[in-house]
Design a protein around this motif. Sequence first.
Motif: not given
Length: 125
Positions: A3-6, A24-26, A34-42, A44-51
């Motif tokens: 992912f690429q963040g600003d 961060r966007r992919l 397209s996907e945006e990573l909503l979690s602050p990192g990877l 943790g126990a899960f990740e959240m992604i906005l598709g």
Amino acid sequence: WFFQGDAPAPEGERGLIVRHENRRRLNFPGTGVSEELLSPGLSGAFEMILGRYKPGAESGDAKYARFGEEGGVVLEGELELILDTTTHRLRAGDAFTFPLATPHKSRNPTDRETVVLWVISPPSY
């Protein structure tokens, strides 16, 4: 990161908060997804992604066995969720969950954008 963040998060928010402008966007060229990573990192126990799915867009086949679960909620539009050989048509507000080992893909069967919040455990990116 794929992912690429600003910009980096402010020190007091690192690991806790992801501001809209710092997501961060992919992009998947040629797919309309397209996907945006909503979690602050990877870590943790899960990740959240906005598709986001453009009209007619489709994810690739996920035909590999993984341990864990995937779920989400359709926030806007409609989504066809294909689990193994069964297609489920979901509308805004509908939620779902399935084992990651299930062959799966998804697509937007409509002429307007579809937005989905995905939650995946454990993180897969």
